[in-house]
Design a protein around this motif. Structure first.
Motif, short mmCIF file in Angstrom:
data_model
loop_
_atom_site.label_atom_id
_atom_site.label_comp_id
_atom_site.label_asym_id
_atom_site.label_seq_id
_atom_site.Cartn_x
_atom_site.Cartn_y
_atom_site.Cartn_z
N THR A 289 1.01 -1.32 0.12
CA THR A 289 0.23 0.96 0.07
C THR A 289 0.70 1.34 0.23
O THR A 289 0.81 2.05 1.01
N THR A 290 1.65 1.23 -1.15
CA THR A 290 2.55 2.57 -0.96
C THR A 290 3.08 3.34 -2.35
O THR A 290 2.45 2.23 -3.77
N VAL A 291 2.77 4.67 -2.34
CA VAL A 291 3.24 5.00 -3.88
C VAL A 291 4.56 5.60 -3.61
O VAL A 291 4.90 6.26 -2.64
N TYR A 292 4.88 5.92 -5.54
CA TYR A 292 6.13 6.11 -4.99
C TYR A 292 6.03 7.44 -6.50
O TYR A 292 5.06 7.41 -7.49
N LEU A 293 6.95 8.39 -6.36
CA LEU A 293 7.28 9.38 -7.64
C LEU A 293 8.61 9.47 -7.42
O LEU A 293 9.45 9.56 -7.21
N GLN A 294 8.96 9.01 -9.12
CA GLN A 294 10.30 8.87 -8.94
C GLN A 294 10.08 10.62 -10.33
O GLN A 294 9.64 10.53 -11.19
N MET A 295 11.01 11.73 -9.64
CA MET A 295 11.38 12.89 -10.31
C MET A 295 12.79 12.74 -11.14
O MET A 295 13.57 12.84 -10.58
N ASN A 296 12.60 12.41 -12.61
CA ASN A 296 14.28 13.05 -13.27
C ASN A 296 13.80 14.53 -13.55
O ASN A 296 13.06 14.96 -14.06
N SER A 297 15.23 14.81 -13.89
CA SER A 297 15.56 15.96 -14.61
C SER A 297 14.99 17.06 -13.28
O SER A 297 14.00 18.28 -14.51
N LEU A 298 15.18 17.67 -12.42
CA LEU A 298 14.32 18.05 -11.56
C LEU A 298 14.62 19.75 -12.44
O LEU A 298 15.90 19.81 -12.43
N ALA A 299 14.18 20.52 -11.98
CA ALA A 299 14.17 21.78 -12.29
C ALA A 299 13.49 22.89 -11.21
O ALA A 299 12.95 22.35 -10.13
N PRO A 300 14.47 23.87 -10.73
CA PRO A 300 14.23 25.12 -9.57
C PRO A 300 12.43 25.28 -9.01
O PRO A 300 11.95 25.40 -8.16
N GLU A 301 11.54 25.31 -10.44
CA GLU A 301 10.55 25.45 -10.47
C GLU A 301 9.34 24.15 -10.11
O GLU A 301 8.35 24.11 -9.24
N ASP A 302 10.48 23.05 -9.62
CA ASP A 302 9.30 22.03 -9.20
C ASP A 302 10.14 21.78 -8.23
O ASP A 302 9.09 20.94 -6.36
N THR A 303 10.31 23.14 -6.97
CA THR A 303 10.53 23.61 -5.25
C THR A 303 9.18 23.09 -5.17
O THR A 303 8.02 23.77 -5.52
N GLY A 304 9.26 22.50 -3.57
CA GLY A 304 7.69 22.58 -2.76
C GLY A 304 7.73 21.53 -1.50
O GLY A 304 8.88 20.84 -1.86
N VAL A 305 6.33 22.03 -2.05
CA VAL A 305 6.10 21.22 -0.93
C VAL A 305 5.35 20.26 -1.14
O VAL A 305 4.31 20.35 -1.61
#
Length: 123
Positions: free
Chosen positions: A76-92
């Motif tokens: 019962t786990t969900v994942y988020l793989q985030m690649n090519s991160l950019a400053p606009e991806d900053t947040g909670v």
């Protein structure tokens, strides 16, 4: 009771990667929808990615092609793989789950948010 525990946030340089996890605890859970949202400073919370029990997924335009959502129903786990991160991806980043849990034979709606994990993309 259902609890969500998020992990995997942190500080990363532009172009880097992070993998977020959100584990839902609770007995007899059946989660139809699992999703990730994010909230940047001074902005409204926005949807990032959603995955359904069928395996179908959807993504917001800014993250398409860079982020991948997946789930492990046994955990019962969900994942988020985030690649090519950019400053606009900053947040909670918050996870959200919707479904039901069975109390005996009675289904009870489950609709819960995680506590949020900070993602900062900066040099």
């Amino acid at each position: 009771q259902v609890q969500l525990v998020e992990s995997g946030g942190g500080l990363v340089q532009p172009g880097g990667s992070l993998r977020l996890s959100c584990a839902a605890s609770g007995s007899a859970l059946s989660l139809d929808t699992m999703a990730w949202y994010r909230q940047a400073p001074g902005k409204l919370r926005e949807s990032v990615a959603t995955i359904h029990s069928s395996g179908g997924t959807s993504y917001s335009e800014p993250v398409k092609g860079r982020f991948t959502i997946s789930r492990d129903d046994a955990k019962t786990t969900v994942y988020l793989q985030m690649n090519s991160l950019a400053p606009e991806d900053t947040g909670v980043y918050f996870c959200y789950v919707y479904g039901r849990r069975f109390v005996g034979a009675v289904p009870v709606v489950v609709s819960h948010w995680g506590q949020g994990t900070q993602v900062t993309v900066s040099e």
